[in-house]
Design a protein around this motif. Structure first.
Motif, short mmCIF file in Angstrom:
data_model
loop_
_atom_site.label_atom_id
_atom_site.label_comp_id
_atom_site.label_asym_id
_atom_site.label_seq_id
_atom_site.Cartn_x
_atom_site.Cartn_y
_atom_site.Cartn_z
N SER A 77 0.84 -1.21 0.00
CA SER A 77 0.00 0.00 0.00
C SER A 77 0.87 1.25 0.00
CB SER A 77 -0.93 0.00 1.22
OG SER A 77 -0.16 0.14 2.40
N LYS A 78 0.21 2.37 -0.25
CA LYS A 78 0.90 3.65 -0.24
C LYS A 78 1.29 4.03 1.19
CE LYS A 78 -0.74 6.40 -4.00
NZ LYS A 78 -1.52 7.59 -4.35
N PRO A 79 2.37 4.79 1.34
CA PRO A 79 2.72 5.27 2.69
C PRO A 79 1.69 6.28 3.17
CG PRO A 79 4.25 6.13 1.04
CD PRO A 79 3.34 5.19 0.34
N THR A 80 1.56 6.41 4.48
CA THR A 80 0.65 7.38 5.07
C THR A 80 1.18 8.79 4.88
OG1 THR A 80 0.05 5.74 6.72
CG2 THR A 80 -0.50 8.02 7.22
N LEU A 81 2.49 8.95 4.99
CA LEU A 81 3.12 10.27 4.93
C LEU A 81 4.53 10.13 4.39
CD1 LEU A 81 3.35 13.32 5.84
CD2 LEU A 81 4.08 12.43 8.06
N ILE A 82 4.91 11.04 3.50
CA ILE A 82 6.29 11.15 3.04
C ILE A 82 6.76 12.57 3.34
CG2 ILE A 82 7.89 11.06 1.08
CD1 ILE A 82 5.88 9.20 -0.31
N VAL A 83 7.84 12.68 4.10
CA VAL A 83 8.43 13.98 4.44
C VAL A 83 9.77 14.08 3.71
CG1 VAL A 83 9.21 15.50 6.28
CG2 VAL A 83 7.34 13.90 6.72
N THR A 84 9.93 15.13 2.89
CA THR A 84 11.14 15.32 2.11
C THR A 84 11.83 16.60 2.54
OG1 THR A 84 10.10 14.23 0.23
CG2 THR A 84 12.07 15.52 -0.24
N VAL A 85 13.13 16.54 2.74
CA VAL A 85 13.93 17.74 3.02
C VAL A 85 14.12 18.44 1.68
CG1 VAL A 85 16.11 18.66 3.86
CG2 VAL A 85 15.09 16.65 4.96
N LEU A 86 13.52 19.62 1.52
CA LEU A 86 13.59 20.35 0.26
C LEU A 86 14.79 21.27 0.20
CD1 LEU A 86 9.83 21.29 -0.14
CD2 LEU A 86 11.06 19.36 -1.15
N GLU A 87 15.12 21.88 1.33
CA GLU A 87 16.19 22.87 1.34
C GLU A 87 16.75 23.03 2.74
OE1 GLU A 87 16.36 27.68 0.71
OE2 GLU A 87 15.01 26.53 -0.56
N ILE A 88 18.04 23.21 2.83
CA ILE A 88 18.70 23.52 4.09
C ILE A 88 19.49 24.80 3.85
CG2 ILE A 88 20.34 22.73 5.84
CD1 ILE A 88 19.79 19.84 4.79
N ARG A 89 19.14 25.84 4.61
CA ARG A 89 19.81 27.12 4.43
C ARG A 89 20.00 27.75 5.80
NH1 ARG A 89 17.10 31.40 0.55
NH2 ARG A 89 17.23 29.58 -0.80
N GLY A 90 21.26 27.97 6.17
CA GLY A 90 21.52 28.54 7.49
C GLY A 90 20.96 27.62 8.57
N GLY A 91 20.21 28.19 9.49
CA GLY A 91 19.62 27.42 10.57
C GLY A 91 18.20 26.97 10.29
N ARG A 92 17.78 26.99 9.01
CA ARG A 92 16.39 26.63 8.67
C ARG A 92 16.36 25.45 7.72
NH1 ARG A 92 12.72 30.97 10.06
NH2 ARG A 92 11.21 29.84 8.81
N VAL A 93 15.34 24.62 7.89
CA VAL A 93 15.12 23.47 7.02
C VAL A 93 13.73 23.59 6.42
CG1 VAL A 93 14.94 20.96 6.92
CG2 VAL A 93 16.61 22.02 8.45
N LYS A 94 13.62 23.47 5.12
CA LYS A 94 12.31 23.51 4.45
C LYS A 94 11.90 22.07 4.15
CE LYS A 94 11.41 26.73 1.46
NZ LYS A 94 11.32 27.53 0.22
N LEU A 95 10.72 21.67 4.64
CA LEU A 95 10.21 20.31 4.49
C LEU A 95 9.01 20.29 3.56
CD1 LEU A 95 10.23 19.27 8.25
CD2 LEU A 95 11.98 18.76 6.53
#
Length: 65
Positions: free
Chosen positions: A20-38
């Motif tokens: 079956s399909k996963p319930t949730l997929i979390v991808t790290v889109l960008e890491i810049r300085g002290g911030r992470v875009k998910l």
């Protein structure tokens, strides 16, 4: 709490099974300085909120628009 390390463009899969399909997929889109875009891939009927918004909803406040 499960703690994982991921690089940019790497993902974590939550739930689902081989058939079956996963319930949730979390991808790290960008890491810049002290911030992470998910990025979150989840069914449209599954609500996703930042923790501070979720806590306000639990306390009976309407979610921000």
């Amino acid at each position: 709490m499960l703690v994982l390390s991921r690089k940019s463009q790497e993902a974590v899969v939550v739930g689902g099974s081989v058939d079956s399909k996963p319930t949730l997929i979390v991808t790290v889109l960008e890491i810049r300085g002290g911030r992470v875009k998910l990025g979150f891939e989840v069914a449209k009927d599954v609500p996703v909120h930042r923790q501070e918004v979720w806590e306000r909803i639990r306390e009976g406040e309407p979610p921000p628009v």
